[in-house]
Design a protein around this motif. Sequence first.
Motif, short mmCIF file in Angstrom:
data_model
loop_
_atom_site.label_atom_id
_atom_site.label_comp_id
_atom_site.label_asym_id
_atom_site.label_seq_id
_atom_site.Cartn_x
_atom_site.Cartn_y
_atom_site.Cartn_z
N PRO A 1 -15.50 1.13 10.03
CA PRO A 1 -14.98 1.70 8.78
C PRO A 1 -13.67 2.45 9.02
O PRO A 1 -13.32 2.77 10.16
CB PRO A 1 -16.09 2.65 8.33
CG PRO A 1 -16.80 3.00 9.57
CD PRO A 1 -16.70 1.81 10.48
N PRO A 2 -12.92 2.72 7.93
CA PRO A 2 -11.68 3.49 8.08
C PRO A 2 -11.94 4.85 8.74
O PRO A 2 -12.97 5.48 8.52
CB PRO A 2 -11.19 3.67 6.64
CG PRO A 2 -11.81 2.54 5.89
CD PRO A 2 -13.13 2.29 6.56
N ARG B 1 -13.88 -4.46 8.63
CA ARG B 1 -14.05 -3.14 8.03
C ARG B 1 -15.53 -2.77 7.89
O ARG B 1 -15.88 -1.60 7.94
CB ARG B 1 -13.37 -3.12 6.66
CG ARG B 1 -13.09 -1.73 6.17
CD ARG B 1 -12.35 -1.71 4.86
NE ARG B 1 -10.98 -2.15 5.03
CZ ARG B 1 -10.41 -3.14 4.38
NH1 ARG B 1 -11.10 -3.81 3.47
NH2 ARG B 1 -9.16 -3.47 4.58
N GLU C 1 -7.90 -9.80 2.15
CA GLU C 1 -9.18 -9.07 2.12
C GLU C 1 -10.32 -9.84 2.79
O GLU C 1 -11.12 -9.23 3.50
CB GLU C 1 -9.54 -8.68 0.69
CG GLU C 1 -10.67 -7.69 0.61
CD GLU C 1 -10.42 -6.38 1.35
OE1 GLU C 1 -11.42 -5.78 1.80
OE2 GLU C 1 -9.27 -5.96 1.51
N ARG D 1 -11.41 8.62 9.01
CA ARG D 1 -11.05 9.71 8.11
C ARG D 1 -10.39 10.83 8.90
O ARG D 1 -10.90 11.29 9.89
CB ARG D 1 -12.27 10.26 7.39
CG ARG D 1 -12.98 9.25 6.53
CD ARG D 1 -12.36 9.23 5.17
NE ARG D 1 -12.99 8.17 4.38
CZ ARG D 1 -12.37 7.56 3.41
NH1 ARG D 1 -11.16 7.88 3.09
NH2 ARG D 1 -12.98 6.60 2.75
N PHE E 1 -7.39 -3.05 9.81
CA PHE E 1 -6.05 -3.63 9.69
C PHE E 1 -5.39 -3.70 11.06
O PHE E 1 -4.84 -4.72 11.44
CB PHE E 1 -5.21 -2.79 8.72
CG PHE E 1 -3.79 -3.27 8.59
CD1 PHE E 1 -3.47 -4.18 7.62
CD2 PHE E 1 -2.80 -2.82 9.44
CE1 PHE E 1 -2.16 -4.65 7.48
CE2 PHE E 1 -1.50 -3.27 9.32
CZ PHE E 1 -1.18 -4.19 8.34
N LEU F 1 -9.96 -9.01 6.43
CA LEU F 1 -10.15 -7.62 6.82
C LEU F 1 -11.57 -7.10 6.54
O LEU F 1 -12.08 -6.26 7.29
CB LEU F 1 -9.14 -6.73 6.08
CG LEU F 1 -7.68 -6.93 6.45
CD1 LEU F 1 -6.79 -6.12 5.53
CD2 LEU F 1 -7.44 -6.55 7.90
N TYR G 1 -3.71 -9.25 -1.62
CA TYR G 1 -5.06 -8.76 -1.37
C TYR G 1 -6.07 -9.91 -1.38
O TYR G 1 -7.02 -9.90 -0.60
CB TYR G 1 -5.46 -7.70 -2.40
CG TYR G 1 -4.96 -6.32 -2.07
CD1 TYR G 1 -3.61 -6.07 -1.87
CD2 TYR G 1 -5.83 -5.26 -1.97
CE1 TYR G 1 -3.14 -4.82 -1.58
CE2 TYR G 1 -5.37 -3.99 -1.67
CZ TYR G 1 -4.04 -3.77 -1.48
OH TYR G 1 -3.58 -2.52 -1.18
N ASP H 1 0.84 -1.20 0.00
CA ASP H 1 0.00 0.00 0.00
C ASP H 1 0.87 1.25 0.00
O ASP H 1 0.60 2.21 -0.73
CB ASP H 1 -0.94 0.01 1.21
CG ASP H 1 -2.13 -0.91 1.03
OD1 ASP H 1 -2.39 -1.34 -0.10
OD2 ASP H 1 -2.80 -1.20 2.05
N ASP I 1 -6.88 2.70 8.22
CA ASP I 1 -7.63 1.46 8.20
C ASP I 1 -7.57 0.82 9.58
O ASP I 1 -6.63 0.10 9.91
CB ASP I 1 -7.06 0.52 7.14
CG ASP I 1 -7.95 -0.69 6.90
OD1 ASP I 1 -9.03 -0.78 7.53
OD2 ASP I 1 -7.57 -1.53 6.09
#
Length: 89
Positions: free
Chosen positions: A62-63, A58, A51, A65, A75, A54, A47, A24, A72
């Motif tokens: 959620p990630p 997720r 994925e 911001r 993760f 994860l 991935y 990444d 993330d």
Amino acid sequence: MILALVDFLLLLVQLLLVARALLDWSTVLAGPAQAGGFRARLMSGVYTVTEPILAPVRRVIPPLRLGGAAIDVAFLIVFFGIVVIRAII
């Protein structure tokens, strides 16, 4: 014997998660991978394996911001969860 196998599999998942993080960052620093190139194939493989691990986390968390960037959290939760499980084993 079984605990050693589980520990080994968790170690492999940890290493794949580290590889995912590095890949990444390589995208951020070096730009997108060329289609069909080594880095693109490596990213696709990593991935594909990480994925499914994860994505469920997720969906719940959620990630995070922060301005134009996102952290993330899934993760981090999965990685440190594996660390804790391996320490218990």
